[in-house]
Design an enzyme around this catalytic site. Structure first.
Site, short mmCIF file in Angstrom:
data_model
loop_
_atom_site.label_atom_id
_atom_site.label_comp_id
_atom_site.label_asym_id
_atom_site.label_seq_id
_atom_site.Cartn_x
_atom_site.Cartn_y
_atom_site.Cartn_z
N HIS A 1 1.54 4.03 7.31
CA HIS A 1 1.36 4.81 5.71
C HIS A 1 1.09 6.27 6.28
O HIS A 1 2.55 6.32 7.48
CB HIS A 1 -0.53 4.66 5.85
CG HIS A 1 -1.56 4.28 5.25
ND1 HIS A 1 -2.45 3.62 5.32
CD2 HIS A 1 -0.49 2.42 4.73
CE1 HIS A 1 -2.71 1.73 4.62
NE2 HIS A 1 -1.51 1.75 4.10
N SER B 1 1.10 -0.91 -0.04
CA SER B 1 -0.23 0.29 -0.17
C SER B 1 1.04 1.46 -0.02
O SER B 1 0.17 2.25 0.20
CB SER B 1 -0.81 -0.05 1.26
OG SER B 1 -0.17 -0.29 2.47
N ASP C 1 -7.94 6.17 5.35
CA ASP C 1 -7.71 4.61 6.21
C ASP C 1 -9.12 4.84 6.97
O ASP C 1 -8.98 3.46 7.24
CB ASP C 1 -6.45 5.03 6.63
CG ASP C 1 -4.94 4.57 6.19
OD1 ASP C 1 -3.82 4.32 6.62
OD2 ASP C 1 -5.52 4.08 4.85
#
Lengths: 146, 187
Positions: free
Chosen positions: B104, B64, B130
């Site tokens: 992230h 990701s 998210d």
């Protein structure tokens, strides 16, 4: 070096801001970066895999001392053109405030920054040297009917 | 004594050798092994103190954050309280009740006058933020969810950890070989 026009609209209970902007940037010759890393000619040296660029809006409100919202981002790979000439860009992400702090807020600062991703090593965050202050109007825009 | 070669170890010479090692030598080897393990643990704890993070080195588990990080890359984290959380930073966080840390980037922050901060994250390679990953009813992350901020990285090396996780037989083989090596090595 950014130009904007903007208007706001309330969404449920939080302010939602709309900004369109132009970005003119020359990352190749960004002085602040090359001073720190001692490399005059290229930000894309042998150890730079990519740059993660992002345009962020920073402002204060009654509720929150500091707010930062990323409006737009782009991945610039080694080999891509380091000069950006973007016009009439819309923000990629919804510019919601945590409350109603956008209405009448005179001082929203837009800054272009980037994360240098090396092939291996340290991950620095660099802020570009230009930034622009933008005011939001005192009134909400009336919602359009469809 | 001449160093043992593989064919010699495969033959019964190797077993005779172990039997011939007297008790003192065996204890010495075990202590040696213990010291190596303790030193490694001390270095790890030291890293935890210096970086302020409970997990100063993590392996990237998903795609990701591509093309910046790929599965198997190793990240070095710090989690110093003096460093404020700002947009653009790469954070490693845990969702309450879940073990697996997520790597992230910070997309939005709202920080109050007293320092309380709530923030939103998004993977570079994901189309949406998210919020869908957070706990039900949770809209923001807080400082307590953060394991650390990524300060540096090395590619590929963490693949060994992933392999050991996904293929337990591989993990046992590696541990077995390591143990064997330490016990046999006498110089």
């Amino acid at each position: 070096r950014k130009n904007v026009e903007d208007f706001t609209g309330p969404r449920e209970r939080s302010d939602l801001g709309f900004i369109t902007f132009d970005i003119t940037a020359d990352i190749l010759n960004e002085k602040s970066y090359s001073k720190a890393f001692g490399n005059k000619n290229s930000i894309f040296d042998w150890n730079v895999k990519q740059l993660f660029l992002y345009l962020s809006a920073e402002y204060s409100t009654k509720n929150n001392a500091l707010n930062q919202v990323v409006l737009w981002d782009k991945i610039m790979l080694r080999g891509d053109n380091p000069r950006l000439f973007l016009k009439d860009m819309k923000s990629k992400y919804f510019f919601f405030d945590d409350g109603n702090g956008l209405k009448g807020n005179r001082n929203i600062t837009l800054t272009l920054s980037w994360n240098v991703v090396p092939n291996a090593g340290i991950l620095p965050l660099v802020t570009g040297s230009g930034h622009v202050s933008v005011p939001f109007p005192d009134t909400y825009e009336t919602t359009k009917s469809y | 004594q001449p160093p043992r070669s593989w064919p010699a170890m495969l033959s019964l010479d190797f077993l005779d050798d172990v039997r011939r090692m007297n008790r003192r030598q065996l204890y010495y080897q075990v202590l040696n092994f213990g010291m190596i393990v303790s030193s490694a643990l001390m270095i790890w704890k030291g890293l935890m103190v210096v970086t302020g993070s409970e997990s100063p080195i993590v392996v990237v588990l998903s795609g990701s954050m591509e093309p910046a990080f790929h599965r198997g890359d190793l990240l070095f984290l710090t989690n110093r309280i003096e460093d404020p959380i700002r947009v653009g930073e790469i954070v490693v966080f845990r969702i309450e009740g879940r073990e697996i840390p997520i790597v992230h980037r910070v997309l939005k922050i709202h920080e109050k006058h007293n320092g309380d901060i709530k923030f939103l994250t998004k993977g570079d390679n994901n189309a949406v933020d998210d919020r869908g990953l957070y706990k039900r009813g949770q809209h923001w992350l807080e400082k307590k969810d953060v394991v650390g901020r990524a300060r540096g990285f090395v590619p590929y090396i963490g693949i060994v950890t992933i392999l050991m996780n996904d293929y337990p037989k591989f993990k046992y083989a590696v541990l077995f070989l390591l143990g064997l090596f330490v016990l046999i090595h006498r110089e």
